[in-house]
Structures are given as structure tokens and as C-alpha cells.
Design an enzyme around this catalytic site. Structure first.
Site, PDB file in Angstrom:
ATOM      1  N   LYS A 102      72.756  43.499  44.618  1.00  0.00           N
ATOM      2  CA  LYS A 102      74.168  42.684  44.665  1.00  0.00           C
ATOM      3  C   LYS A 102      74.347  41.791  43.849  1.00  0.00           C
ATOM      4  O   LYS A 102      75.654  41.713  43.266  1.00  0.00           O
ATOM      5  CB  LYS A 102      74.149  41.809  46.052  1.00  0.00           C
ATOM      6  N   GLU A 124      83.150  36.924  52.280  1.00  0.00           N
ATOM      7  CA  GLU A 124      82.548  37.169  53.429  1.00  0.00           C
ATOM      8  C   GLU A 124      80.925  37.155  53.176  1.00  0.00           C
ATOM      9  O   GLU A 124      80.654  37.775  52.585  1.00  0.00           O
ATOM     10  CB  GLU A 124      83.073  38.127  54.383  1.00  0.00           C
ATOM     11  N   SER A 391      66.884  49.022  46.755  1.00  0.00           N
ATOM     12  CA  SER A 391      68.102  48.290  46.834  1.00  0.00           C
ATOM     13  C   SER A 391      67.336  46.743  46.653  1.00  0.00           C
ATOM     14  O   SER A 391      68.180  45.758  46.068  1.00  0.00           O
ATOM     15  CB  SER A 391      68.916  48.522  47.924  1.00  0.00           C
TER      16      SER A 391
HETATM   17  C1  LIG Z   1      73.256  44.314  51.431  1.00  0.00           C
HETATM   18  C2  LIG Z   1      72.133  45.309  51.080  1.00  0.00           C
HETATM   19  C3  LIG Z   1      72.252  46.648  51.450  1.00  0.00           C
HETATM   20  C4  LIG Z   1      73.418  47.316  51.920  1.00  0.00           C
HETATM   21  O1  LIG Z   1      74.417  47.447  51.372  1.00  0.00           O
HETATM   22  P1  LIG Z   1      75.281  48.585  50.573  1.00  0.00           P
HETATM   23  O2  LIG Z   1      76.443  48.087  50.112  1.00  0.00           O
HETATM   24  O3  LIG Z   1      74.966  49.780  51.525  1.00  0.00           O
HETATM   25  O4  LIG Z   1      74.211  48.740  49.265  1.00  0.00           O
HETATM   26  C5  LIG Z   1      71.113  47.625  51.104  1.00  0.00           C
HETATM   27  N1  LIG Z   1      69.805  46.873  50.756  1.00  0.00           N
HETATM   28  C6  LIG Z   1      69.766  45.524  50.413  1.00  0.00           C
HETATM   29  C7  LIG Z   1      68.719  44.987  49.746  1.00  0.00           C
HETATM   30  C8  LIG Z   1      71.011  44.713  50.646  1.00  0.00           C
HETATM   31  O5  LIG Z   1      70.859  43.493  50.360  1.00  0.00           O
END
Ligand SMILES: *Cc1c(COP(=O)(O)O)cnc(C)c1O
Length: 414
Positions: A102, A124, A391
């Protein structure tokens, strides 16, 4: 240099969205005329700024020296052996500053706000991950930051509320409706509409009315561009499969956009099947949803017969959204990306597998992609390669896991 170069490095995303903000029949902007004027202004300014070499240089410089890019690609040999099939590689977005992907779009959005002369960013947040990443970027740029968060989430996510406050953000508790993410989005949009002059809305995923899905995709596409080059250098090949979890879809579109033109590379998104698709307790938007409008854009959504969003559920709060970014709906429709699912139980198993076999504690969101990779690897030969977008890191999830799945010895098999 064009806006496209900023983010796709010349790798086309099929020239989408169109001028009107549509990816095929998906996306666009279904919003009141006054908000449309505001969005049109954001689109115009973004296109201009994103084509400015000074902006590109500053964005890249911050990604490198502040966020810690490039994040490595890692060959998870022990995890691959455990799967007993294809080789699994991880794109380590968990190693970024603040622990997830993010930060990529938050740095971009905050930098955009500053270039547009705004004093404040607003957003948000659900579980608080986007709020923390944006508060971080706002601190870095010297911007004020207001984060709208449902009262239930404020109570549940105390550590992230503390982080935002320490970083200097204001956390505004939303007490209307269900007191969760959907109401936080509505509250933040209302405030934005009241004063679009001094502040910029910085959305948390590749969702919302045009131009948000494009902006977030562009800023996140660094993941795919890096990963493609790193993977080629490491293995001499492209991956056979690239996979990522899909909530709103920002980390997935970020890595997929590096491979869209490589038609030999299969792209598989992983939606949360929660307690099981048959139970209704899931957030598998594209697998189980239908086309509709939510939060100002057209996409697959989980909705009732009146078009009201259904309550959704996932063990990973970051995946728990009844909609999905419009580009994913488009990529599903044209058959370029396949969307699969993983359950809570599979995600927990993968969470432990990666922790025990590789010493990497993944976010529960990312664990869905790892779970799918483990399952799919078994179906492929040992000579095949799967690249997983990891992620985020799992520090935020450890208390929950120890309370509900405290495995000290062996992890129960599925
Ligand atoms: C917020 C988040 C997601 C989900 O959001 P996407 O917009 O689908 O990427 C996935 N993994 C992590 C670690 C997150 O913080």
C-alpha cells in the site's frame, strides 16, 4: 514521457481505461454531477503531473530511498518442496516500509496532492492498513491527514489507530450505519465533496470512480515491472503463472500489469472463499457476484436482488469488500486473468507453512495467494514456475492467529 511510461514502463495495459474511464463495460463514474466536476479536475491534473519528468523522478526516488524498493524476488525452495510440484517464487512486498504494497500508491497519492497544492489528504480505512500507509506518506510530505474509520473498526484495530495518531493523522470515527468500511467511504466522500479545493481524496485500492482505479493501478505497476525483470534475470525465463490475492485488487493489478502482454504467462487472481463458497460467508466477488454499481463504479459486486451490497466476510479484513476493481472484471470477461479462490482454512495453513518452512510470516491476505500457489503447484510439473505477490507481512495478524489457531507443534493438515 507519457503518464503510461511512469507506470507501465512501456508495457501496455491495452491503453485502458478509455477517456471516459471504462475498461470495456466496467469502471466509469456513477456519481453526482458536482463530484463529477471534481473527478474530472483530478483526472486532468493527474495526467499532466504524471507525464512530468520531475514528478516521475521524485516518485521513483522516494520508492527507492524511502520505501526500500526494489523489493526482492525470492525462490522459496522449501515451500516448493512441500508443495511437491512447480517452483514457487515470492515478490517480497512485505519488505517495504510499513510492511505491504500500500505504501506504493500512498506515496504516489500524497505526492500528487502536494503537486496539486493541497494541504490535506483524506481517506477511508477498514482495518487501518491504508490509513497507516497514507498517514505515513502524509507525514513524509508535510500534509495534514484525516482518516475516516467505522467505530467498530476503531475498537477492533487499536494498534493501527495508535499508529495513525502517532504519525500525526486525525482518526475520525464514523458512527452511522454499520459503522464499518462502507460507511467510512460514504462519510469521507461527503467531506471531500464539501471541500475539494484544499484536500485530495486518496482511495485505498484500485476501486472507486474514474480516475481512481487508473491512478492506483499506475502507482502499483512498479511491482510488475520490477518483478518481470528480476524474474528474467534470476531464471532466464518468464514465470508460467503469476498469482496474487484480490480484495479491491491493487496488489494484483500492480503485479499483473507487468505481464499482461506476455500471453504465455498465466495470471491467476485469488479471492477469499471465507468459510466456503456454499456457506455465503465469503467475499468472492467475481466468482459469485454479478455486474452492478458500487461506490461510483461498475464492476462485479456481491449484491442482493435490489442491488444492495451483501454482507461479506473473510478471515483477512483487507479482502473483505463486496466489490472489485473494474479492470479485474474486464480482465475476467476477456479471459486474460483467471480468478480462483482460497478458504480461511487454506489461508491459515499457508500462513503457517510459509512461517515454518521459510521463516516468513505473511499477512493473512497474502496467505490466500500462497495457499493457491501451494494447491496449483501440485497440479504442475517441477519444471514450472509460479510467482506469488506476497503483498504484506503478518505482524498485524499474530494476536488473532495465536488466539484462534495457536499451533505450537505440527500444523493440522487440511
Ligand atoms: C489491503 C491489503 C490487501 C488487499 O488489497 P488489494 O487492493 O486487493 O491489494 C492485500 N494484502 C495486504 C497485505 C493488504 O494490506
Amino acid at each position: 514521457m507519457s503518464a503510461k511510461n511512469l507506470v507501465t514502463g512501456g508495457i501496455s495495459t491495452e491503453g485502458l481505461p478509455r477517456e471516459d474511464g471504462f475498461f470495456g463495460e466496467f469502471g466509469g463514474s456513477y456519481i453526482p454531477p458536482r463530484l463529477q466536476d471534481v473527478m474530472d479536475e483530478v483526472t486532468r491534473t493527474y495526467k499532466k503531473i504524471a507525464a512530468d519528468p520531475a514528478f516521475i523522478a521524485e516518485f521513483n526516488d522516494l520508492l527507492i530511498h524511502y520505501a526500500g524498493r526494489p523489493s526482492p524476488v525470492y525462490h522459496a525452495k522449501r515451500l516448493s518442496e512441500h508443495a511437491g510440484g512447480a517452483q514457487i517464487y515470492l515478490k517480497r512486498e512485505d519488505l517495504n516500509h510499513t510492511g505491504a504494497h500500500k505504501i506504493n500508491h500512498c506515496i504516489g497519492e500524497a505526492l500528487l496532492a502536494r503537486k496539486m497544492g493541497k494541504k490535506k489528504v483524506i481517506a477511508e480505512t477498514g482495518a487501518g492498513q491504508h490509513g497507516v500507509a497514507l498517514a505515513t506518506a502524509a507525514a513524509l510530505m508535510g500534509l495534514e491527514c484525516d482518516i475516516y474509520m467505522g467505530a467498530i473498526d476503531v475498537a477492533k484495530e487499536a494498534p493501527n489507530v495508535s499508529r495513525m495518531k502517532i504519525l500525526g493523522a486525525r482518526v475520525i470515527e464514523v458512527t452511522r450505519g454499520t459503522q464499518s468500511l462502507k460507511d467510512a467511504v460514504d462519510a469521507a466522500f461527503e467531506v471531500y465533496l464539501d471541500d475539494p479545493e484544499t484536500q485530495l481524496y486518496c482511495i485505498g485500492s484500485a476501486v472507486g470512480p474514474h480516475p481512481f482505479p487508473m491512478i492506483v493501478r499506475d502507482f502499483q505497476s512498479i511491482i510488475g515491472r520490477e518483478a518481470r525483470g528480476q524474474f528474467m534475470e534470476m531464471t532466464g525465463h518468464l514465470p508460467d503463472v503469476v498469482t496474487a490475492c484480490v480484495g479491491g485488487g491493487s496488489n494484483a493489478i500492480g503485479i499483473f500489469s507487468g505481464f499482461l502482454e506476455d500471453t504465455d504467462v498465466e495470471l491467476h487472481g485469488v479471492e477469499p472463499a471465507g468459510k466456503g463458497l456454499e456457506t455465503g460467508r465469503h467475499a468472492a466477488t467475481m466468482t459469485k457476484g454479478s455486474v452492478g454499481v458500487l461506490h461510483g463504479f461498475k464492476s462485479y459486486i456481491l449484491q442482493d436482488s435490489q442491488g444492495e451490497p451483501l454482507p461479506v466476510y473473510s478471515i483477512a479484513s483487507g479482502l473483505d469488500y463486496p466489490g472489485v476493481g473494474p479492470q479485474h472484471s474486464y480482465l475476467k470477461t476477456i479471459g486474460r486473468v483467471r480468478y480462483e479462490t482460497a478458504t480461511d482454512a487454506e489461508a491459515v495453513h499457508a500462513f503457517y507453512a510459509l512461517s515454518r518452512l521459510e521463516g516468513i510470516i505473511p499477512a493473512l491476505e497474502s496467505s490466500h495467494a500462497v495457499a493457491y500457489a501451494l494447491r496449483h503447484a501440485k497440479e504442475l510439473g517441477k519444471d514450472k514456475r509460479i510467482l506469488v505477490n506476497l503483498s504484506g507481512r503478518g505482524d498485524k495478524d499474530i494476536d488473532f492467529i495465536m488466539e484462534h489457531y495457536p499451533y505450537e507443534g505440527d500444523v493440522p493438515s487440511l
